[in-house]
Enzyme design. Sequence first.
Site, PDB file in Angstrom:
ATOM      1  N   GLN A 100      32.544  42.098  55.588  1.00  0.00           N
ATOM      2  CA  GLN A 100      33.487  43.140  55.977  1.00  0.00           C
ATOM      3  C   GLN A 100      32.833  44.057  57.018  1.00  0.00           C
ATOM      4  OE1 GLN A 100      34.548  46.683  53.494  1.00  0.00           O
ATOM      5  NE2 GLN A 100      36.496  45.596  53.237  1.00  0.00           N
ATOM      6  N   TYR A 180      39.237  54.924  56.538  1.00  0.00           N
ATOM      7  CA  TYR A 180      38.223  54.805  57.576  1.00  0.00           C
ATOM      8  C   TYR A 180      38.921  54.669  58.934  1.00  0.00           C
ATOM      9  CZ  TYR A 180      35.142  54.417  53.574  1.00  0.00           C
ATOM     10  OH  TYR A 180      34.490  54.673  52.399  1.00  0.00           O
ATOM     11  N   ARG A 227      41.759  44.011  55.534  1.00  0.00           N
ATOM     12  CA  ARG A 227      42.013  44.759  54.304  1.00  0.00           C
ATOM     13  C   ARG A 227      42.776  46.040  54.615  1.00  0.00           C
ATOM     14  NH1 ARG A 227      38.078  47.136  49.411  1.00  0.00           N
ATOM     15  NH2 ARG A 227      39.080  45.845  47.838  1.00  0.00           N
ATOM     16  N   GLY A 320      36.129  44.067  41.774  1.00  0.00           N
ATOM     17  CA  GLY A 320      34.925  44.789  42.149  1.00  0.00           C
ATOM     18  C   GLY A 320      34.126  45.198  40.936  1.00  0.00           C
ATOM     19  N   ARG A 321      34.639  46.179  40.199  1.00  0.00           N
ATOM     20  CA  ARG A 321      33.875  46.738  39.080  1.00  0.00           C
ATOM     21  C   ARG A 321      33.488  45.678  38.046  1.00  0.00           C
ATOM     22  NH1 ARG A 321      38.061  51.608  38.048  1.00  0.00           N
ATOM     23  NH2 ARG A 321      39.447  49.851  38.459  1.00  0.00           N
TER      24      ARG A 321
END
Length: 383
Positions: A100, A180, A227, A320-321
């Site tokens: 990414q 972002y 994404r 993810g987690r």
Amino acid sequence: MKKLFTSAKVGAYTLKHRVVLAPMTRVRTLQPGDIPSPMMADFYGQRASDGGLEIIEAASISVQARSYLGAASIYHDDQHEGWKAIADAVHAKGGRAFLQLIHGGRQSHVDVTGGAHPVAPSVVPFDGVALTKDGFVPASPHRALEIGEIAEIVEDFRRAAERARKAGFDGVELHAANGYLVDQFIQDGTNRRTDAYGGPIGNRVRFLRESLEALISVFGADRVGVRISPSGEWGGISDSNPQATFSHVAKVLDSYGIAYLHVIEPRVKGDDTLHEGHPAVAAAYLRPHFSGPIIAAGGFGRDSAIAIVESGDADLVAFGRHFSSNPDLPFRLQHDLPLTPYVRSAFWGGTEENYSDFPTYEAPQASHRIAEEADDVADTKAA
């Protein structure tokens, strides 16, 4: 067999299952220089699986693009071997790795941008944070990009993609989510420009298009993903009509024939769950506008991941987690095995502890069997 555990065509590649490692900023590089560390290669190698897809954590494309001290970057030659080690570790297990690429925009601080003010499409009040040597601190005041500066940032994306290809990655993902820089251009809460990059949605996606085209020029469309985070709240982002905005974004991305669209559900904000039990909604309303594979992410468990893939709203699910603490997560999900709890305190920097030292499910089982066999031997001798 549930569809989540079957093969899928994603761009140029055929995967053997649909459980994806989501990109996670873990702040484990070597300093100075944001050098990818050996423990990062261990982490990604451990979580790789035959025919599985890993989306490697966001790598800043320049010094100006950095947001968090210790996070990954890909803009100078000394980083090459570290990135190559990560790609090699994934490939050794038969997996695919997309890197990414990110520009943090206004989510930054002069201590990590080399002293320069963070940049954004427009100057809009922002009370976010950046990670510096002093920990998380308020972001520095940002300035609006001059129109003539935008092409150089696009070129930074292209150069970063070339470095990723040289390091051996199978593709790249454009980070257009979580407030972002690319996301700041897309959403009208942060883009107040009146030139060719602002105003109507067709203008606000211009920077997304140009950055995407730069990546495609290096890898080809079928090796590039994007994404997005419709209705996302991370980074103080907002839009007056997110469903219309991101439906348009999905149509634009569909026209390029990219490898996949990676969608963060609005029930999560960064590494926190905002709305426990909230159904997945973003992938569902984007599905009519994007004909390629959709990867859904954000707050999924086994049952909800199976359900969204069975429904057709998404084709793959990124974790993810749960993946952070379960290196063999695809195996555990397929066989409905217990999950090791994640350790939130280790998310943002640290050592190998609670990062690359989590065992696979088979490991504790094997240790248990060895202990039982040792007890049996001891009992026999005692008898």
